[in-house]
Design a protein around this motif. Structure first.
Motif, mmCIF file in Angstrom:
data_model
loop_
_atom_site.group_PDB
_atom_site.id
_atom_site.type_symbol
_atom_site.label_atom_id
_atom_site.label_comp_id
_atom_site.label_asym_id
_atom_site.label_seq_id
_atom_site.Cartn_x
_atom_site.Cartn_y
_atom_site.Cartn_z
ATOM 1 N N LEU A 259 -8.670 -20.271 55.480
ATOM 2 C CA LEU A 259 -8.627 -21.025 54.229
ATOM 3 C C LEU A 259 -9.872 -20.803 53.382
ATOM 4 N N GLU A 260 -11.035 -20.751 54.017
ATOM 5 C CA GLU A 260 -12.282 -20.582 53.275
ATOM 6 C C GLU A 260 -12.531 -19.132 52.872
ATOM 7 N N ASN A 261 -11.661 -18.232 53.302
ATOM 8 C CA ASN A 261 -11.870 -16.799 53.080
ATOM 9 C C ASN A 261 -10.743 -16.211 52.234
ATOM 10 N N GLN A 262 -10.292 -16.985 51.245
ATOM 11 C CA GLN A 262 -9.182 -16.569 50.396
ATOM 12 C C GLN A 262 -9.679 -16.097 49.027
ATOM 13 N N ILE A 263 -8.791 -15.377 48.349
ATOM 14 C CA ILE A 263 -9.036 -14.945 46.971
ATOM 15 C C ILE A 263 -7.812 -15.365 46.162
ATOM 16 N N PRO A 264 -7.978 -15.881 44.952
ATOM 17 C CA PRO A 264 -6.818 -16.357 44.186
ATOM 18 C C PRO A 264 -5.766 -15.260 44.005
ATOM 19 N N LEU A 265 -4.509 -15.648 44.143
ATOM 20 C CA LEU A 265 -3.419 -14.684 43.991
ATOM 21 C C LEU A 265 -3.396 -14.086 42.587
ATOM 22 N N VAL A 266 -3.837 -14.846 41.593
ATOM 23 C CA VAL A 266 -3.851 -14.343 40.223
ATOM 24 C C VAL A 266 -4.800 -13.151 40.092
ATOM 25 N N VAL A 267 -5.860 -13.116 40.891
ATOM 26 C CA VAL A 267 -6.772 -11.965 40.897
ATOM 27 C C VAL A 267 -6.064 -10.748 41.466
ATOM 28 N N LEU A 268 -5.385 -10.925 42.598
ATOM 29 C CA LEU A 268 -4.668 -9.812 43.215
ATOM 30 C C LEU A 268 -3.582 -9.282 42.281
ATOM 31 N N LYS A 269 -2.869 -10.180 41.616
ATOM 32 C CA LYS A 269 -1.828 -9.753 40.675
ATOM 33 C C LYS A 269 -2.424 -8.982 39.498
ATOM 34 N N SER A 270 -3.545 -9.461 38.982
ATOM 35 C CA SER A 270 -4.173 -8.812 37.822
ATOM 36 C C SER A 270 -4.641 -7.405 38.172
ATOM 37 N N LEU A 271 -5.281 -7.248 39.328
ATOM 38 C CA LEU A 271 -5.749 -5.935 39.751
ATOM 39 C C LEU A 271 -4.583 -4.996 40.035
ATOM 40 N N TYR A 272 -3.537 -5.540 40.650
ATOM 41 C CA TYR A 272 -2.365 -4.733 40.969
ATOM 42 C C TYR A 272 -1.721 -4.190 39.700
ATOM 43 N N ARG A 273 -1.642 -5.027 38.685
ATOM 44 C CA ARG A 273 -0.985 -4.617 37.436
ATOM 45 C C ARG A 273 -1.799 -3.557 36.684
ATOM 46 N N LYS A 274 -3.102 -3.514 36.893
ATOM 47 C CA LYS A 274 -3.906 -2.484 36.243
ATOM 48 C C LYS A 274 -3.708 -1.122 36.902
ATOM 49 N N VAL A 275 -3.407 -1.134 38.186
ATOM 50 C CA VAL A 275 -3.166 0.123 38.905
ATOM 51 C C VAL A 275 -1.691 0.498 38.862
ATOM 52 N N PHE A 276 -0.829 -0.498 38.923
ATOM 53 C CA PHE A 276 0.620 -0.274 38.867
ATOM 54 C C PHE A 276 1.202 -1.102 37.722
ATOM 55 N N PRO A 277 1.098 -0.631 36.502
ATOM 56 C CA PRO A 277 1.647 -1.393 35.360
ATOM 57 C C PRO A 277 3.140 -1.646 35.549
ATOM 58 N N HIS A 278 3.566 -2.841 35.156
ATOM 59 C CA HIS A 278 4.983 -3.163 35.290
ATOM 60 C C HIS A 278 5.777 -2.398 34.237
ATOM 61 N N THR B 143 6.951 -7.147 32.275
ATOM 62 C CA THR B 143 7.157 -8.514 32.742
ATOM 63 C C THR B 143 5.838 -9.286 32.761
ATOM 64 N N LEU B 144 5.891 -10.566 32.362
ATOM 65 C CA LEU B 144 4.699 -11.399 32.384
ATOM 66 C C LEU B 144 4.205 -11.580 33.814
ATOM 67 N N ILE B 145 2.914 -11.848 33.951
ATOM 68 C CA ILE B 145 2.295 -11.861 35.272
ATOM 69 C C ILE B 145 2.898 -12.923 36.189
ATOM 70 N N HIS B 146 3.290 -14.083 35.648
ATOM 71 C CA HIS B 146 3.834 -15.132 36.520
ATOM 72 C C HIS B 146 5.237 -14.801 37.016
ATOM 73 N N ASN B 147 5.875 -13.784 36.425
ATOM 74 C CA ASN B 147 7.184 -13.328 36.918
ATOM 75 C C ASN B 147 7.091 -12.016 37.694
ATOM 76 N N ASP B 148 5.876 -11.520 37.890
ATOM 77 C CA ASP B 148 5.658 -10.273 38.612
ATOM 78 C C ASP B 148 5.352 -10.613 40.076
ATOM 79 N N HIS B 149 6.303 -10.379 40.957
ATOM 80 C CA HIS B 149 6.185 -10.806 42.355
ATOM 81 C C HIS B 149 5.922 -9.639 43.304
ATOM 82 N N ARG B 150 5.417 -8.542 42.803
ATOM 83 C CA ARG B 150 5.222 -7.368 43.661
ATOM 84 C C ARG B 150 4.128 -7.593 44.699
#
Length: 460
Positions: free
Chosen positions: A174-193, A197-204
């Motif tokens: 629990l203390e060693n987590q990173i927000p999912l929004v960060v992971l989604k943002s980085l993922y979308r920069k490497v793999f553009p949708h 699709t808006l980020i809150h609907n991007d479930h990759r």
């Protein structure tokens, strides 16, 4: 952020309460009541993610170079021939700076890092986590097919299975987590949708997490972080009653067997060594108690304790893992119950833990928890009231219960005897001269008692 701006954390928290991609205070410190049972289950050993444990030990610092290697590998994925790595990094940095308030809110607004320092930490750790998930997903596929050889020679993590397990443990804390929004943002920069699709609907990213950890794919993809996704992938969030945590089952496994209840195991579906999932489908029908097999793996205790900590940190989620832990707390009162459940294949120990370690796990896993749900209330009530309708029932269960109580009492005596012996050696007989002194005092005491008895007899 200016140092004198003491109102800034407050505005950050208020502005993020209704954020579509953020759960405020979703990454927080574990309460002492839970931590004191096993402090090691909440502290990363190999890799730190996020600001809470960043660089707190030398072992975590040694992993920083590997993080940068993984970051480079992730940023090189899906890169066009004319696209530079530097431009991709800059795009990631710009994107993370835009969600700075959301990131701070996830950590409760208590992060003291400057925006650019926090963004740097999020980029490095986020890229590492995503690259690890990609490799873990492939690694799981190879494990399920023994004919395929692993291609991770030279990889600082995946060439050693113990290292893989250690990282898997660390990124589920629990203390060693990173927000999912960060992971989604980085993922979308490497793999553009492709569809924009808006980020809150991007479930990759959610699908990647489930694939990497062996969870079945589901529709939707909300969640605050990886640990939250594990909870959502296991627990159905239907209607439930939240109540004070307590042990509802008053009969241990031996006593249940004594009154005529047949304990059966429901075998697990997963045979992959690194997959570690829980099945809560406990059923009681007539005199048969069916419990899905609980496979105790190297990652089980850490994951279980942190999922309980996650449930206790939120008021809006179902406390299924807590109720499950309390059910086993009632089912097991001594190591003889563990032996019975292992014989019935309800518990399968794949971690190498001793009976004493397993007993400690089950007796302490739910300590410090304040809330549970009503998952097993009805089943526990039926098990507590059950009586087999036979004239000879008492003659059958009484010897079993008496023998069980005697063995339990003997186990307690041995446990405290060993502890007292350790205290004696540590505090009173730490040197040879202290040993001589204790023996001399003991002999003198015995002689004094004998002399007193002899004098009393002589006077009569």
């Amino acid at each position: 952020m200016e140092p004198e701006s003491w109102m800034f954390p407050i505005t950050v928290m208020l502005g993020s309460l209704n954020h579509a991609e953020v759960q405020a205070c979703s990454i927080s410190s574990v309460p002492d009541e839970l931590r004191n049972q096993n402090d090691k289950a909440f502290k990363p050993k190999v890799v730190s993610i996020g600001p809470i444990h960043c660089g707190s030990t030398r072992q975590l610092q040694l992993m920083e170079e590997t993080k940068w290697h993984y970051m480079r590998e992730f940023l090189d994925r899906n890169r066009n021939q004319g696209e530079g790595r530097v431009s991709r990094i800059e795009a990631c940095g710009h994107q993370i700076l835009q969600i700075d308030n959301a990131v701070r809110a996830s950590y409760g607004g208590n992060t003291e890092l400057e925006p650019k320092e926090l963004a740097k930490l999020m980029i490095v750790d986020g890229c590492f986590v995503l690259e690890f998930l990609f490799k873990l997903a492939s690694y799981m596929i190879e494990l399920s097919d023994p004919s395929r050889s692993t291609g991770y020679s030279g990889d600082p993590i995946f060439e050693d299975k113990k290292k893989v397990l250690a990282v898997m443990n660390d990124i589920t804390m629990l203390e060693n987590q990173i927000p999912l929004v960060v992971l989604k943002s980085l993922y979308r920069k490497v793999f553009p949708h492709p569809d924009g699709t808006l980020i809150h609907n991007d479930h990759r990213v959610v699908q990647l997490v489930r694939e990497a950890f062996g969870y079945p794919q589901k529709e939707g993809g909300g969640g605050a972080h990886i640990l939250n996704l594990m909870h959502l992938s296991t627990v159905e969030h239907d209607q439930y009653q939240r109540k004070a945590a307590k042990k509802e089952l008053t009969r241990c496994a031996t006593r249940l067997r004594a009154v005529g209840i047949v304990i059966q195991a429901k075998k697990p579906n997963s045979k992959i060594e690194l997959e570690d999932r829980f099945n809560f489908d406990i059923k009681f029908n007539h005199n048969k108690l069916e419990i899905p097999t609980l496979q105790i793996k190297e990652t089980t205790e850490v994951k279980w304790r942190n999922l309980i900590a996650w449930e206790q940190s939120k008021i809006s989620i179902r406390c299924k893992f807590t109720s499950y832990a309390l059910f086993f707390r009632g089912l097991i009162c001594c190591k003889h119950d563990i032996e019975l459940l292992e014989e019935k294949k309800v518990i399968v120990n794949e971690s190498g833990k001793s009976k004493e370690d397993l007993l400690k796990l089950f007796l302490t896993i739910s300590k410090g928890a304040e809330h549970m749900d009503s998952s097993y209330g009805e089943i526990c009530s039926e098990l507590n009231m059950y009586r087999e309708r036979k004239v000879a029932t008492a003659l059958q269960w009484l010897p079993i219960v008496i023998w069980h109580l005697c063995r339990h009492a003997f186990q307690i005596i041995v446990y405290y005897g060993i502890n007292w012996y350790k205290i004696l050696i540590r505090d009173h007989i730490s040197t040879v001269w202290k040993l001589v002194g204790v023996l001399a005092a003991t002999v003198l005491l015995i002689l004094t008692i004998m002399q007193t008895i002899y004098s009393a007899r002589s006077s009569n």
